[in-house]
Design an enzyme around this catalytic site. Structure first.
Site, PDB file in Angstrom:
ATOM      1  N   ASN A 158       2.691  -5.052   9.313  1.00 58.72           N
ATOM      2  CA  ASN A 158       2.480  -4.592   7.981  1.00 58.72           C
ATOM      3  C   ASN A 158       1.653  -3.058   8.337  1.00 58.72           C
ATOM      4  OD1 ASN A 158       0.512  -3.914   6.035  1.00 58.72           O
ATOM      5  ND2 ASN A 158       0.816  -5.997   5.156  1.00 58.72           N
ATOM      6  N   ASP A 160       0.550  -1.463   5.910  1.00 55.95           N
ATOM      7  CA  ASP A 160      -0.719  -0.683   4.992  1.00 55.95           C
ATOM      8  C   ASP A 160      -1.891   0.080   5.409  1.00 55.95           C
ATOM      9  OD1 ASP A 160       1.090  -2.289   3.217  1.00 55.95           O
ATOM     10  OD2 ASP A 160      -0.464  -3.875   2.829  1.00 55.95           O
ATOM     11  N   HIS A 161      -2.532  -0.329   6.406  1.00 58.48           N
ATOM     12  CA  HIS A 161      -3.585   0.331   7.004  1.00 58.48           C
ATOM     13  C   HIS A 161      -3.471   1.815   7.181  1.00 58.48           C
ATOM     14  CE1 HIS A 161      -6.123  -3.008   6.271  1.00 58.48           C
ATOM     15  NE2 HIS A 161      -5.468  -3.781   7.080  1.00 58.48           N
ATOM     16  N   ARG A 169      -8.439  10.233   2.740  1.00 54.55           N
ATOM     17  CA  ARG A 169      -8.770  11.742   2.767  1.00 54.55           C
ATOM     18  C   ARG A 169      -7.696  12.529   1.586  1.00 54.55           C
ATOM     19  NH1 ARG A 169     -10.730  15.351   6.810  1.00 54.55           N
ATOM     20  NH2 ARG A 169     -12.815  14.361   6.944  1.00 54.55           N
ATOM     21  N   HIS A 194       2.515  -3.626   1.338  1.00 55.88           N
ATOM     22  CA  HIS A 194       2.091  -4.125  -0.241  1.00 55.88           C
ATOM     23  C   HIS A 194       1.966  -3.137  -1.155  1.00 55.88           C
ATOM     24  CE1 HIS A 194      -0.820  -7.168  -2.004  1.00 55.88           C
ATOM     25  NE2 HIS A 194      -0.017  -6.640  -2.829  1.00 55.88           N
ATOM     26  N   ARG A 196       0.497  -2.458  -4.130  1.00 53.75           N
ATOM     27  CA  ARG A 196      -0.489  -2.815  -4.931  1.00 53.75           C
ATOM     28  C   ARG A 196      -0.547  -2.287  -6.276  1.00 53.75           C
ATOM     29  NH1 ARG A 196      -4.796  -6.063  -3.706  1.00 53.75           N
ATOM     30  NH2 ARG A 196      -4.876  -7.083  -1.818  1.00 53.75           N
ATOM     31  N   ARG A 200      -3.873   1.236  -4.028  1.00 53.94           N
ATOM     32  CA  ARG A 200      -4.931   1.460  -2.980  1.00 53.94           C
ATOM     33  C   ARG A 200      -4.394   2.238  -1.687  1.00 53.94           C
ATOM     34  NH1 ARG A 200      -7.865  -3.938  -1.836  1.00 53.94           N
ATOM     35  NH2 ARG A 200      -7.694  -4.158  -4.027  1.00 53.94           N
ATOM     36  N   HIS A 201      -3.344   1.851  -1.261  1.00 51.54           N
ATOM     37  CA  HIS A 201      -2.914   2.251   0.013  1.00 51.54           C
ATOM     38  C   HIS A 201      -1.518   2.983   0.040  1.00 51.54           C
ATOM     39  CE1 HIS A 201      -1.972  -1.833   0.348  1.00 51.54           C
ATOM     40  NE2 HIS A 201      -3.073  -2.281   0.814  1.00 51.54           N
ATOM     41  N   GLU A 221       5.825  -6.661   0.092  1.00 54.55           N
ATOM     42  CA  GLU A 221       4.635  -7.658  -0.551  1.00 54.55           C
ATOM     43  C   GLU A 221       4.235  -7.101  -1.925  1.00 54.55           C
ATOM     44  OE1 GLU A 221       0.676  -8.351   1.225  1.00 54.55           O
ATOM     45  OE2 GLU A 221       2.200  -8.786   3.045  1.00 54.55           O
ATOM     46  N   THR A 252      -5.596  -9.822   0.456  1.00 58.20           N
ATOM     47  CA  THR A 252      -5.012 -10.886  -0.087  1.00 58.20           C
ATOM     48  C   THR A 252      -6.043 -12.087   0.269  1.00 58.20           C
ATOM     49  OG1 THR A 252      -2.876  -9.995   0.110  1.00 58.20           O
ATOM     50  CG2 THR A 252      -2.983 -12.078  -0.714  1.00 58.20           C
ATOM     51  N   GLU A 302       5.736 -18.063   3.123  1.00 58.20           N
ATOM     52  CA  GLU A 302       4.805 -17.431   4.263  1.00 58.20           C
ATOM     53  C   GLU A 302       3.603 -18.279   4.377  1.00 58.20           C
ATOM     54  OE1 GLU A 302       4.352 -13.166   4.338  1.00 58.20           O
ATOM     55  OE2 GLU A 302       2.414 -13.642   5.448  1.00 58.20           O
ATOM     56  N   HIS A 342      -1.395 -13.332   8.226  1.00 58.65           N
ATOM     57  CA  HIS A 342      -2.613 -13.090   7.614  1.00 58.65           C
ATOM     58  C   HIS A 342      -3.764 -13.445   8.711  1.00 58.65           C
ATOM     59  CE1 HIS A 342      -5.743 -11.857   4.773  1.00 58.65           C
ATOM     60  NE2 HIS A 342      -4.854 -11.335   4.102  1.00 58.65           N
ATOM     61  N   GLY A 364      -0.710  -6.973  10.650  1.00 56.69           N
ATOM     62  CA  GLY A 364      -1.288  -5.754  10.110  1.00 56.69           C
ATOM     63  C   GLY A 364      -2.497  -5.394  10.976  1.00 56.69           C
ATOM     64  N   HIS A 365      -3.794  -5.966  10.237  1.00 58.51           N
ATOM     65  CA  HIS A 365      -4.849  -5.225  10.653  1.00 58.51           C
ATOM     66  C   HIS A 365      -4.860  -5.218  12.097  1.00 58.51           C
ATOM     67  CE1 HIS A 365      -9.167  -4.260   9.640  1.00 58.51           C
ATOM     68  NE2 HIS A 365      -9.028  -5.095  10.842  1.00 58.51           N
TER      69      HIS A 365
HETATM   70  N1  PXP Z   1       0.658 -11.585   5.054  1.00 55.26           N
HETATM   71  C1  PXP Z   1       0.273 -11.357   3.742  1.00 55.26           C
HETATM   72  C2  PXP Z   1       1.074 -11.977   2.649  1.00 55.26           C
HETATM   73  C3  PXP Z   1      -0.734 -10.554   3.760  1.00 55.26           C
HETATM   74  O1  PXP Z   1      -0.985 -10.288   2.242  1.00 55.26           O
HETATM   75  C4  PXP Z   1      -1.025  -9.580   4.764  1.00 55.26           C
HETATM   76  C5  PXP Z   1      -2.307  -8.663   4.552  1.00 55.26           C
HETATM   77  O2  PXP Z   1      -1.703  -7.672   3.872  1.00 55.26           O
HETATM   78  C6  PXP Z   1      -0.650 -10.069   5.978  1.00 55.26           C
HETATM   79  C7  PXP Z   1       0.161 -10.983   5.935  1.00 55.26           C
HETATM   80  C8  PXP Z   1      -1.196  -9.487   7.205  1.00 55.26           C
HETATM   81  O3  PXP Z   1      -2.450  -9.495   7.197  1.00 55.26           O
HETATM   82  P1  PXP Z   1      -3.355  -8.940   8.422  1.00 55.26           P
HETATM   83  O4  PXP Z   1      -3.333  -7.505   8.116  1.00 55.26           O
HETATM   84  O5  PXP Z   1      -4.682  -9.654   8.310  1.00 55.26           O
HETATM   85  O6  PXP Z   1      -2.444  -9.021   9.704  1.00 55.26           O
END
Ligand code: PXP
Length: 392
Positions: A158, A160-161, A169, A194, A196, A200-201, A221, A252, A302, A342, A364-365
């Site tokens: 993922n 997104d970050h 910025r 994702h 949204r 936001r991202h 997502e 989420t 999932e 997640h 992701g994170h």
């Molecule tokens: N799966 C889903 C459905 C999510 O919403 C997210 C976060 O966007 C992730 C996986 C990934 O989670 P993380 O960023 O904590 O790894």
């Protein structure tokens, strides 16, 4: 060469021939067959209709035909078995109707054809029909077991970050599209974003560009909001994952309440499946939610791993892990495809990757946090090593 697989279909095949061959070879083994020639031909509906007319005097296409070379004779155990012909068009329609993958539908048809080649015939009597159905179910389960033991879990990343940092910025870097390419080069099997409602991202531009650039698999997502559904149908990602979305949340927070909104979600699933886009539902590890996801035609679930990852102590973590494992196994046994994600990090991923019913992890994170210090390529490779350690 025990399995002779060929395809005669005018369109590019929506399935990998090597996976079909692998499934067929495993089925031969499971039936205790000596290596012998089994010919499998994948055709389109018009050709199947011609064969159906010629050999069964029936109009229109059917899904599978079997022509045994062993009928009523004594034959050597390693002699040729016969031919199975499958219509890919009919199989694809059936898969869509049943909400299962084309590969799964082909497995079911291969099993049916194989049992015919081995002398079973459901049309001979009711008792034989029952026996054949039971044998089919048993073979499918045993095929799943061999597969579970052999395939490695995929890592989908993922990004997104990366977009979160860019939006902080309000300029155009870092670019999540570039990050996705680096993740793929490092070995990721898919990219997740994702989109949204509050943007936001990830922005619309990212999703459209990723559709063009992602070479592995793009998983979008999204919440089930009409505006986002329309964008998704326009972008046509490889799959969508429906998640609950609240404006105030940082990320989420929990799984979808599928049991409480079956009708609404079923309608959304139908639209995506009708457009050829498989749907995953992000759910808590709760058997009621798994069952509801199956009932309304989801392709995947999932399983939410957040509570397992955030557990305060090892007892709690083991309890949450068992819930994830039970939900994943139950979903798999029902014929759903299973992803998880997640909160997974470099310490919590390997045990989840070890669960054989889970096909893919979405992370992701943790990867982006590590990438700040070691670089994205290295962070992905280190996570892949965790996934591989678990999958072994
Ligand atoms: N799966 C889903 C459905 C999510 O919403 C997210 C976060 O966007 C992730 C996986 C990934 O989670 P993380 O960023 O904590 O790894």
């Amino acid at each position: 060469m025990p399995v002779l697989l060929s395809a005669d279909h005018p369109q590019p095949l929506p399935v990998s021939l090597s996976t079909v061959r692998t499934d067929a070879e495993r089925l031969l083994q499971l039936c205790g067959q000596q290596p012998c020639d089994w010919s499998i031909l994948l055709v389109d509906d018009p050709r199947m209709a011609r064969l159906n007319e010629q050999y069964r005097a029936k109009k229109g296409p059917t899904n599978v035909l079997a022509f045994s070379l062993r009928e009523g004779e004594t034959y050597p155990d390693d002699g040729p078995l016969g031919d199975v012909v499958i219509s890919l068009d009919t199989a694809a329609r059936e898969a869509q109707r049943e909400g299962i993958s084309l590969r799964r539908r082909l497995q079911i048809l291969l099993i049916h054809g194989l049992l015919h080649l081995l002398g079973q015939d459901h049309e001979r009597s009711e008792a034989e029909a029952e026996r054949m159905e039971a044998d089919e179910r048993q073979l499918l389960n045993r095929l799943d077991d061999t597969q579970r033991r052999t395939s490695m879990t995929n890592l989908a990343i993922n990004v997104d970050h990366v977009a979160t940092l860019r939006q902080a910025r309000g300029i155009n870097e870092p670019d999540p599209v570039l990050a996705a390419g680096i993740c793929e080069l490092a070995g990721a099997a898919g990219i997740v974003v994702h989109l949204r409602e509050d943007r936001r991202h990830i922005q619309d531009r990212d999703v459209y560009l990723l559709r063009q650039t992602v070479k592995t698999k793009l998983n979008l997502e999204m919440g089930a909001a009409p505006e986002i559904i329309n964008i998704a149908l326009d972008v046509k990602p490889d799959m969508v994952t429906l998640v609950p979305e609240k404006r105030q949340e940082l990320t989420t927070e929990g799984g979808l309440n599928v049991t409480g909104q079956k009708k609404k979600l079923a309608a959304v699933i139908d639209r995506f499946i009708g457009a050829g886009i498989p749907v995953s539902l992000f759910i808590d590890p709760d058997l009621k939610q798994v069952k509801a996801a199956k009932d309304i035609g989801a392709t995947f679930v999932e399983i939410h791993t957040g509570r397992y990852c955030d557990a305060d102590d090892e007892t709690e973590r083991a309890k949450e892990f068992n819930l994830v494992a039970a939900a994943a196994d139950e979903a798999f046994a029902m014929g759903l495809r299973v992803n998880a994600g997640h909160g997974l990090n470099y310490l919590t991923t390997a045990p989840v990757a070890a669960l054989k019913s889970i096909e893919e992890l979405s992370i992701g994170h943790a990867i982006m946090a590590r990438a700040i210090f070691v670089g994205l390529d290295q962070a992905v490779r280190e996570m892949l090593a965790q996934v591989a350690a678990g999958s072994r």
